[in-house]
Each structure stands twice: as C-alpha cells, then as structure tokens.
Design a protein around this motif. Structure first.
Motif, short mmCIF file in Angstrom:
data_model
loop_
_atom_site.label_atom_id
_atom_site.label_comp_id
_atom_site.label_asym_id
_atom_site.label_seq_id
_atom_site.Cartn_x
_atom_site.Cartn_y
_atom_site.Cartn_z
N MET A 75 0.88 -1.05 -0.11
CA MET A 75 -0.06 -0.01 0.12
C MET A 75 0.93 1.21 0.05
SD MET A 75 -3.10 0.84 2.81
CE MET A 75 -2.03 1.51 4.07
N ILE A 76 1.11 1.80 -1.23
CA ILE A 76 2.39 2.67 -1.27
C ILE A 76 1.67 3.91 -1.59
CG2 ILE A 76 3.88 3.54 -2.70
CD1 ILE A 76 4.16 0.39 -3.67
N GLY A 77 1.97 5.08 -1.20
CA GLY A 77 1.50 6.42 -1.09
C GLY A 77 1.71 7.01 -2.43
N GLY A 78 0.60 7.81 -2.80
CA GLY A 78 0.79 8.48 -4.15
C GLY A 78 0.21 7.43 -5.36
N ILE A 79 0.52 7.80 -6.54
CA ILE A 79 0.04 7.35 -7.85
C ILE A 79 1.36 7.26 -8.51
CG2 ILE A 79 -2.56 7.55 -7.63
CD1 ILE A 79 -2.32 9.89 -9.66
N SER A 80 1.36 6.43 -9.51
CA SER A 80 2.23 6.60 -10.59
C SER A 80 2.22 7.48 -11.47
CB SER A 80 2.43 5.22 -11.46
OG SER A 80 1.15 4.98 -12.29
N GLY A 81 3.07 8.10 -12.14
CA GLY A 81 2.74 9.20 -13.24
C GLY A 81 2.74 10.55 -12.62
N GLU A 82 3.15 10.70 -11.22
CA GLU A 82 3.12 12.03 -10.64
C GLU A 82 3.78 13.20 -11.42
OE1 GLU A 82 2.06 10.86 -6.06
OE2 GLU A 82 4.16 11.66 -6.52
N ASP A 99 -3.01 16.34 -2.49
CA ASP A 99 -4.33 16.15 -2.01
C ASP A 99 -4.62 14.81 -1.94
OD1 ASP A 99 -4.56 18.84 -1.56
OD2 ASP A 99 -6.06 19.15 -3.06
N ILE A 100 -4.17 14.05 -3.02
CA ILE A 100 -4.66 12.63 -3.02
C ILE A 100 -3.93 11.42 -2.74
CG2 ILE A 100 -6.30 13.19 -5.24
CD1 ILE A 100 -4.25 11.74 -6.96
N ARG A 101 -2.47 11.79 -2.08
CA ARG A 101 -1.42 10.98 -1.97
C ARG A 101 -1.90 9.93 -1.07
NH1 ARG A 101 3.04 14.56 -1.15
NH2 ARG A 101 3.65 14.14 -3.07
N TYR A 102 -2.55 10.02 -0.02
CA TYR A 102 -2.76 9.14 0.97
C TYR A 102 -4.26 8.69 1.00
CZ TYR A 102 1.98 9.38 2.66
OH TYR A 102 3.37 9.48 2.65
N ARG A 103 -4.98 9.42 0.07
CA ARG A 103 -6.54 9.12 0.22
C ARG A 103 -6.91 7.70 -0.22
NH1 ARG A 103 -10.65 9.67 2.75
NH2 ARG A 103 -12.54 9.36 1.47
N GLY A 104 -6.36 7.04 -0.85
CA GLY A 104 -6.33 5.29 -0.87
C GLY A 104 -6.23 4.77 0.47
N VAL A 369 -3.09 -0.94 -5.06
CA VAL A 369 -3.63 -1.01 -3.87
C VAL A 369 -4.33 0.31 -3.44
CG1 VAL A 369 -3.72 -1.63 -1.42
CG2 VAL A 369 -2.38 -3.04 -3.17
N ASN A 370 -3.57 1.42 -3.63
CA ASN A 370 -3.96 2.76 -3.12
C ASN A 370 -4.63 3.34 -4.38
OD1 ASN A 370 -3.90 5.25 -1.73
ND2 ASN A 370 -2.13 5.87 -3.11
N ALA A 371 -4.14 3.39 -5.69
CA ALA A 371 -4.41 4.05 -6.45
C ALA A 371 -5.97 3.73 -7.00
CB ALA A 371 -3.60 3.98 -7.83
N THR A 372 -6.30 2.38 -6.93
CA THR A 372 -7.68 1.75 -7.45
C THR A 372 -8.58 2.65 -6.48
OG1 THR A 372 -7.27 0.12 -5.75
CG2 THR A 372 -6.92 -0.29 -8.09
N HIS A 373 -8.13 2.77 -5.21
CA HIS A 373 -9.25 3.37 -4.24
C HIS A 373 -9.45 4.61 -4.52
CE1 HIS A 373 -8.69 -0.50 -2.44
NE2 HIS A 373 -9.77 -0.57 -1.76
N ILE A 374 -8.45 5.35 -4.71
CA ILE A 374 -8.48 6.77 -5.35
C ILE A 374 -9.34 6.92 -6.52
CG2 ILE A 374 -7.03 8.79 -5.90
CD1 ILE A 374 -4.69 7.79 -4.36
N ALA A 375 -8.96 6.33 -7.48
CA ALA A 375 -9.79 6.30 -8.87
C ALA A 375 -11.40 5.88 -8.54
CB ALA A 375 -9.17 5.22 -9.93
N SER A 376 -11.45 4.90 -7.82
CA SER A 376 -13.05 4.62 -7.57
C SER A 376 -13.80 5.64 -7.10
CB SER A 376 -13.06 3.30 -6.75
OG SER A 376 -12.74 3.51 -5.53
N GLU A 377 -13.04 6.51 -5.93
CA GLU A 377 -13.73 7.52 -5.34
C GLU A 377 -14.05 8.72 -6.37
OE1 GLU A 377 -13.82 9.22 -1.01
OE2 GLU A 377 -12.04 10.09 -2.17
N ILE A 378 -12.86 8.96 -7.20
CA ILE A 378 -12.97 9.93 -8.04
C ILE A 378 -14.07 9.61 -9.16
CG2 ILE A 378 -11.92 10.90 -10.17
CD1 ILE A 378 -9.17 10.73 -8.60
#
Length: 425
Positions: A75-82, A99-104, A369-378
């Motif tokens: 469960m890594i902070g941030g997303i790829s391609g920052e 803003d989204i770094r740890y939202r997931g 792990v992190n990015a999917t949960h960010i994207a799903s909320e977006i």
C-alpha cells in the motif's frame, strides 16, 4: 465459458472468505453496472452503494481473481506518473498529487475498521536505493515531501543505517514512509465485496461482459444475461476494451511474479526485516518484498522482459531472493505464482469517460492498492455530480501505441530491456 478459480497463491490459500456469488441469468436493472471484480470495480461498487445507489457488479471469474488478488500487497503512497501530472497540469497538478497522496490509504483504513475486514493491515513501507546514484533522487524526493508537510512520516535512511533496517547488503540507503504499509490484498478485496453485498450490491461471478453501450440507455450484455443501468463503469485492467476506440493502445500487459517461503522460525526471521516493512527497490524493473503475517518472505518482481511466463517461477525468483538475503538460502518455497499488470505508457492511471454515462478507471502500473481506491472515489464522485478531480484526470494526455494489439508485447519487451540495461549501469 466457466469461471477460472484462483491461481495457487499464498493469498488464495489463506483467504478468509470463500463465498461464491451466482452467475447472471436473464435481465437485471440497476442505477449503475460495474464491470470487473478487482479493486477498481469492488471499491467503486461499495462507494456507490454507501451513497445509496443500486449497483450490479459483474466479474468474469471470481472476486479478486486478477491482479487485485495476486499482487505484492504493498500500500504505497501516491500514484504512478506524478511528474507527468505536474508537468501537464502545472500548479493544479501539483496540488492534486498532494491532495490524493494518501486518500486510498484513508479509504482502506476506514473500511477495515467499519466493516471488520481482516486483511493483515500493517504500516511501514520503504524504497531502497539499488545504485549509489539513486540516493541523490531519494534525498531530493524526501526534501520535497518535507516541504509538502510530510516530514513526520517520511525519513531518509543513509547507507550506514541500513543494517538496523534490513538484513541485506544489497542496497545503498533509501527512505521509509511510515504512512504507507502492506496488507493481504485478496482478503481486502473479498472483504470489500462482502461489505458491498451487505449494502445491496448484486454481485455476479462467472459472468463475462461481452458487449456494452453507454448512450442514452446504457446496457451490458453478458454470456447469459443483460444489465440495464443508468451508468456503466469499466473497472480495472480489461485489455480487450470492448471495442471502445477510447481505450485502444492505452495499456500494455506485463507479467509480475512472486514466491512465498515457508514460515521463517529460525534466527533469519529476526534479521531479514526487523521493522516489518514492505520494500521496493528503485529500479524501473524492480524487486519488491515483505513479510506476511505468518512470517513468510513474499519476494516478487518482473523476472522476464518478453511478457512470457517463465517455465518455473521459483527457479527464476529464488536465486534473486537469495542474492538479496543469503540467510534465506535454505528456506523452502511453498507458493509461486504470477499475474498480469497493466503498464500505461505515461504511467498515469487512465480515468475518464468514453461516452455519456460510460466511465472507465484502469492502468495503475503496479501501484494499484492505493490508486484503485483513489480512482474509484473520483469516478463515484463524478457519477454523483462532483467532477472537479475527475475533470483534471480527463485532461491528462495519454500516449497511445499504434498496432498495440499486434506488436504490444514486442514493444513492451524492448522497453523493459532498455530499462533493465539502464538499471544495471
């Protein structure tokens, strides 16, 4: 076709929930139809159900069958391609990344607590420098994060400090992110599916979507049924794209592989990873590892550059594990498995809309792990009428590879070979 069961992984062998959901027969209706039973789809379905929407979730095999149930559990902070986001969107992109770094992480932690999901959630993640020159980037990155206000959770580890952190001489320092961590991904995915079902989401396994439309009256046709909905979401790394030109050439599949040892009970158990960190190295073609809750070493990486599965995963991965941790040379490998992840050329997750009421979220380049949960909320926010963050991602210009259907694997192999040579320099 019938659903394929889980690959024989450590995660499948230690899954808490064995629920089997029925296959769809006939026609059903819902506010939203979500395609894909991995993190993207399950997290989106749960988010929308929490907001009062009626949801149907379709999975071709079983919940968490693909990358969401096979990955390294980091469960890594941030997303790829920052950096691409910052470069393309300027100040708005820099703010978005912060803003989204740890939202997931927050979403996962809230759900683990709220729904009682047992997924071995632990804090602590580290990137280690595979080459001395990589430490310059590490120090600059941490300095930037401290300026962003993250100094209480991120720290540089210099070379001389490494013996107190990891039991290996393979690395030249790194940084620790205490806010990030690791977990049992299949148990998280299936736990979220259970939570979604408890809120009324209709989940169907062994239900492959074969066609869809997102026009004025969206629908999804499956092999034995049909869903009529107000909105359709393509959740996850579905490489066929249902013939949608907007998805063509966005992603390339790449193999990644993991071995799990027997539980470590000897003195090596205390020396390998004393702080119980999940670890990834700084190479593009990287190794990653962590200890499981029952003290197995889970060691993974991309062990070929042709996108062809090796004949014997353990024969390829075990020597690399022993190179990093010589004290594990006699540890028996009890599980070995692999799977496919999606690499987006510019590394930014692909989040957008193909037509009115037809959304997609996919392509996490190994940070799912992190990015999917960010994207799903977006995407859920956009469906519910709040689209500011969604609109920023929709502005990202993606590189699309021509003839990727015919030559994608060859291009990926050449790209990985280039990065492998660069990693070794």
């Amino acid at each position: 076709m019938t659903a394929q069961d889980y690959t024989r992984s450590y995660y499948a062998a230690t899954a808490n929930d064995q629920t089997r959901y029925p296959a769809l027969e006939g026609t059903v209706k819902a506010d939203v139809c979500v395609i894909g039973g991995g993190f993207s789809g399950v997290a989106t379905a749960l988010t929308l159900a929490e907001r009062g929407r009626s949801v149907v979730l379709l999975e071709a095999n079983r919940i968490g069958w693909g990358a969401s149930g096979r990955n390294g559990g980091q469960m890594i902070g941030g997303i790829s391609g920052e950096e691409t986001i910052k470069r393309q969107l300027g100040a708005a992109g820099a703010k978005l990344v912060r803003d989204i770094r740890y939202r997931g992480h927050e979403i996962i932690e809230e759900r683990v607590a709220k729904y009682g999901i047992a997924c071995d959630l632990q804090s602590g993640w580290m990137e280690v420098a595979a080459r001395p020159r990589h430490m310059d980037h590490v120090r600059a990155y941490v300095e930037g994060r401290i300026k962003d206000g993250d100094g209480d959770q991120i720290e540089v580890v210099e070379s001389h400090q490494m013996p107190q952190v990891l039991g290996t001489q393979s690395y030249y320092g790194g940084y620790i992110d205490r806010r990030s961590g690791h977990l049992h991904p299949l148990n998280l995915c299936r736990g979220e599916a259970q939570a979604a079902a408890s809120l009324g989401v209709k989940i169907f396994e062994d239900t492959r979507a074969v066609n869809l439309s997102g026009g004025a009256k969206p629908w999804v046709r499956t092999e034995r049924g049909r869903v009529e909905a107000e909105t359709v979401v393509i959740g996850g790394e579905l490489f066929n794209g249902f013939g949608q030109p907007g998805l063509k050439g966005l992603m390339l599949p790449a193999g990644s592989y993991i071995i799990a040892t027997e539980p470590l009970t000897g003195p090596e158990a205390a020396t390998v990873d004393p702080q119980n960190l999940a670890v990834a190295d700084s190479n593009v073609v990287l190794d990653y590892f962590r200890m499981s809750a029952d003290r197995r070493m889970l060691f993974g990486g991309r062990c070929n550059y042709t996108n062809r599965d090796p004949a014997d995963i353990a024969a390829v991965m075990h020597p690399r594990m022993v190179e990093v941790f010589p004290q594990l040379k006699n540890a028996r490998v009890e599980f070995k498995w692999g799977g496919t992840i999606a690499i987006v050329v510019n590394r930014v997750p692909a989040i957008g809309r193909l037509s009115p009421n037809l959304y997609y979220l996919q392509g996490y380049s190994g940070h799912g792990v992190n990015a999917t949960h960010i994207a799903s909320e977006i995407v859920s926010d956009a469906i519910c009428g709040t689209s500011e963050t969604f609109d920023l991602f929709a502005r990202i210009k993606h590189v699309r590879l021509p003839l990727s259907d015919q030559f994608g694997n060859y291009m990926l192999a050449l790209g990985m070979l280039y990065y492998r040579i660069r990693d070794l320099m």
